[in-house]
Design an enzyme around this catalytic site. Structure first.
Site, PDB file in Angstrom:
ATOM      1  N   ARG A 163       0.827  -1.229   0.000  1.00 27.64           N
ATOM      2  CA  ARG A 163       0.000   0.000   0.000  1.00 27.64           C
ATOM      3  C   ARG A 163       0.859   1.277   0.000  1.00 27.64           C
ATOM      4  NH1 ARG A 163      -3.101  -3.529  -0.760  1.00 27.64           N
ATOM      5  NH2 ARG A 163      -5.282  -3.582  -0.155  1.00 27.64           N
ATOM      6  N   SER A 237     -10.636  -0.027   2.710  1.00 30.56           N
ATOM      7  CA  SER A 237      -9.978  -0.293   4.003  1.00 30.56           C
ATOM      8  C   SER A 237      -9.466   1.023   4.550  1.00 30.56           C
ATOM      9  CB  SER A 237      -8.769  -1.208   3.811  1.00 30.56           C
ATOM     10  OG  SER A 237      -9.152  -2.494   3.468  1.00 30.56           O
ATOM     11  N   GLU A 333      -4.950   4.159   5.803  1.00 29.03           N
ATOM     12  CA  GLU A 333      -4.511   3.855   4.440  1.00 29.03           C
ATOM     13  C   GLU A 333      -4.775   5.012   3.470  1.00 29.03           C
ATOM     14  OE1 GLU A 333      -6.089   0.208   2.430  1.00 29.03           O
ATOM     15  OE2 GLU A 333      -5.690   1.441   0.693  1.00 29.03           O
TER      16      GLU A 333
HETATM   17  N1  EPU Z   1     -11.321 -10.187   9.444  1.00 23.48           N
HETATM   18  C1  EPU Z   1     -12.015 -10.225  10.629  1.00 23.48           C
HETATM   19  N2  EPU Z   1     -12.862  -9.211  10.922  1.00 23.48           N
HETATM   20  C2  EPU Z   1     -13.042  -8.175  10.073  1.00 23.48           C
HETATM   21  C3  EPU Z   1     -12.312  -8.114   8.870  1.00 23.48           C
HETATM   22  C4  EPU Z   1     -11.450  -9.147   8.577  1.00 23.48           C
HETATM   23  O1  EPU Z   1     -11.886 -11.134  11.405  1.00 23.48           O
HETATM   24  O2  EPU Z   1     -13.852  -7.306  10.415  1.00 23.48           O
HETATM   25  C5  EPU Z   1     -10.470 -11.317   9.115  1.00 23.48           C
HETATM   26  C6  EPU Z   1     -11.047 -12.115   7.950  1.00 23.48           C
HETATM   27  O3  EPU Z   1     -11.977 -13.035   8.395  1.00 23.48           O
HETATM   28  C7  EPU Z   1      -9.811 -12.752   7.346  1.00 23.48           C
HETATM   29  C8  EPU Z   1      -8.754 -11.711   7.584  1.00 23.48           C
HETATM   30  O4  EPU Z   1      -9.214 -10.868   8.642  1.00 23.48           O
HETATM   31  O5  EPU Z   1      -9.429 -13.901   8.061  1.00 23.48           O
HETATM   32  C9  EPU Z   1      -8.474 -10.906   6.335  1.00 23.48           C
HETATM   33  O6  EPU Z   1      -9.664 -10.254   5.911  1.00 23.48           O
HETATM   34  P1  EPU Z   1      -9.847  -9.797   4.397  1.00 23.48           P
HETATM   35  O7  EPU Z   1      -9.629 -10.941   3.482  1.00 23.48           O
HETATM   36  O8  EPU Z   1     -11.130  -9.078   4.301  1.00 23.48           O
HETATM   37  O9  EPU Z   1      -8.610  -8.864   4.178  1.00 23.48           O
HETATM   38  P2  EPU Z   1      -8.072  -7.571   4.937  1.00 23.48           P
HETATM   39  O10 EPU Z   1      -6.660  -7.831   5.297  1.00 23.48           O
HETATM   40  O11 EPU Z   1      -8.981  -7.132   6.023  1.00 23.48           O
HETATM   41  C10 EPU Z   1      -7.108  -6.607   2.721  1.00 23.48           C
HETATM   42  C11 EPU Z   1      -7.086  -5.320   1.977  1.00 23.48           C
HETATM   43  C12 EPU Z   1      -8.384  -5.114   1.216  1.00 23.48           C
HETATM   44  C13 EPU Z   1      -8.599  -6.301   0.291  1.00 23.48           C
HETATM   45  C14 EPU Z   1      -8.634  -7.567   1.129  1.00 23.48           C
HETATM   46  C15 EPU Z   1      -8.783  -8.824   0.307  1.00 23.48           C
HETATM   47  C16 EPU Z   1      -5.655  -3.837   3.261  1.00 23.48           C
HETATM   48  C17 EPU Z   1      -5.566  -2.639   4.133  1.00 23.48           C
HETATM   49  N3  EPU Z   1      -6.874  -4.212   2.897  1.00 23.48           N
HETATM   50  O12 EPU Z   1      -8.087  -6.501   3.748  1.00 23.48           O
HETATM   51  O13 EPU Z   1      -8.209  -3.963   0.416  1.00 23.48           O
HETATM   52  O14 EPU Z   1      -9.789  -6.181  -0.454  1.00 23.48           O
HETATM   53  O15 EPU Z   1      -7.378  -7.669   1.843  1.00 23.48           O
HETATM   54  O16 EPU Z   1      -7.614  -9.064  -0.357  1.00 23.48           O
HETATM   55  O17 EPU Z   1      -4.633  -4.394   2.896  1.00 23.48           O
HETATM   56  C18 EPU Z   1      -8.525  -1.630   0.375  1.00 23.48           C
HETATM   57  O18 EPU Z   1      -7.303  -1.516   0.386  1.00 23.48           O
HETATM   58  O19 EPU Z   1      -9.297  -0.619   0.327  1.00 23.48           O
HETATM   59  C19 EPU Z   1      -9.125  -2.948   0.466  1.00 23.48           C
HETATM   60  C20 EPU Z   1     -10.432  -3.134   0.568  1.00 23.48           C
END
Ligand code: EPU
Length: 339
Positions: A163, A237, A333
């Protein structure tokens, strides 16, 4: 033909960002072609580029000039099995992904439905479901404000990181991105390493997805987990997943064994900030009209008329509570401007 540059004075920015905080700019210049950049009327005010507005928040009025990037156009160049796809910075990112899938050009499937414009993508090295823009970038064309001329930056020169990029933190404000060139492949080689994507494919009984099936699965996941900015204002995010060294990760994981974590190529560990915020009970909580999305704790939303004060109070309170429990301070972010 070069269109005349439209410059609007004292323009409202509220609808130009997807989080929709109320703010104004002294000047708004709307760019339709790269040639216009060189002939913009000079200004001694600060200038800032805005694309789709999905990753920028104004927490005060902007006293300078905003350049609204509306550059358009796509081109394709064959390179054997690969195709170089060049998209102008003002093109919509999701439309670009769809066009490439329709043309049988592969690599972008996991990045479907990310809001925003093509020009914003390299700024924060957009990424989702195990793929980052940097994996596919051939080069980025920009207007160099220091040298006052167009320039081309190779992928390496973009200094991409999680990012982050040279455009965002290395030399913010220096380069006005005019187009992005991606190296896509005619061969489909799906990337299904990301756990929740693999699980969703398994549940749908899909073993070897086609490109369309892969993109459709990502879209289903995103629709389920992330709010549509057209219906509920948000900036994706809101916090980055923190990256810590192995010792700190081990210590945290001994206390919070369920915390999602991913090893990074440099040996450090990325931790799931969404789970930290969720564990602290923040999902669905609001301060004024600014709150935490009920289905994904990493996403902050504006449910109506959130003010800057509401949002700043929310950010601070979340950061403080995460710091108390997990010993680290989450970083926003999106680009937060002004204040
Ligand atoms: N999780 C939770 N609770 C929550 C959110 C997530 O327990 O409220 C857990 C999920 O169950 C999963 C893990 O955390 O086990 C990861 O969640 P997710 O796959 O949604 O990914 P993230 O790390 O929360 C990142 C990116 C997103 C992207 C997703 C999917 C960042 C800051 N965010 O989110 O990007 O869509 O991975 O690849 O790196 C963005 O940058 O705007 C964005 C949406």
């Amino acid at each position: 033909m070069n269109r005349a540059i439209e410059i609007v004075r004292d323009a409202d920015l509220t609808d130009l960002t997807t989080f929709r905080l109320p703010a104004r700019t002294a000047e708004l210049a709307i760019l339709h072609s790269p040639e216009q950049i060189a002939v913009l009327p000079p200004t001694d005010k600060d200038q800032l580029v805005l694309g789709g507005g999905s990753n920028t928040l104004f927490i005060g009025n902007w006293p300078g000039r905003i350049l609204l990037n509306r550059l358009s156009g796509l081109s394709f160049e064959d390179r054997g099995d690969d195709v170089l796809v060049t998209a102008a910075a003002g093109e919509n990112w999701h439309q670009l992904v769809r066009t490439c899938i329709d043309r049988g050009l592969h690599g972008l499937e996991n990045l479907v439905m990310i809001p925003g414009s093509v020009g914003a993508a390299p700024m924060q090295n957009i990424g989702a479901y195990g793929v980052e823009l940097s994996d596919l970038t051939e080069h980025v064309d920009a207007w160099d404000r220091v040298e006052q001329r167009p320039c081309r930056l190779s992928r390496k020169e973009c200094d991409f990181a999680y990012r982050d990029s040279r455009f965002k933190s290395g030399e913010p404000g220096r380069f006005l991105i005019t187009s992005v060139t991606l190296r896509l492949s005619r061969r489909f080689n799906p990337d299904t390493r990301y756990a929740s994507l693999r699980d969703a494919l398994d549940q749908a009984g899909i073993d070897q997805p086609t490109a369309r099936q892969l993109a459709a699965t990502v879209m289903r996941l995103r629709r389920h987990r992330l709010p549509d900015p057209a219906r509920l204002s948000n900036a994706g995010s809101f916090f980055k997943n923190p990256i810590v060294d192995e010792a700190q990760a081990r210590e945290l994981l001994s206390i919070h064994p369920d915390l999602p974590h991913w090893p990074m190529p440099d040996g450090r560990i990325k931790l799931g900030a969404g789970r930290m915020i969720e564990t602290l009970g923040w999902k669905g909580k609001f301060i004024g009209d600014a709150g935490v999305y009920a289905r994904h704790a990493l996403v902050l939303v504006n449910r109506g008329r959130a003010t800057t004060a509401d949002l700043l109070a929310l950010i601070n309170t979340i950061q403080d509570s995460v710091e108390r429990e997990f010993g680290l301070r989450l970083e926003p972010e999106p680009l937060i401007i002004g204040g």
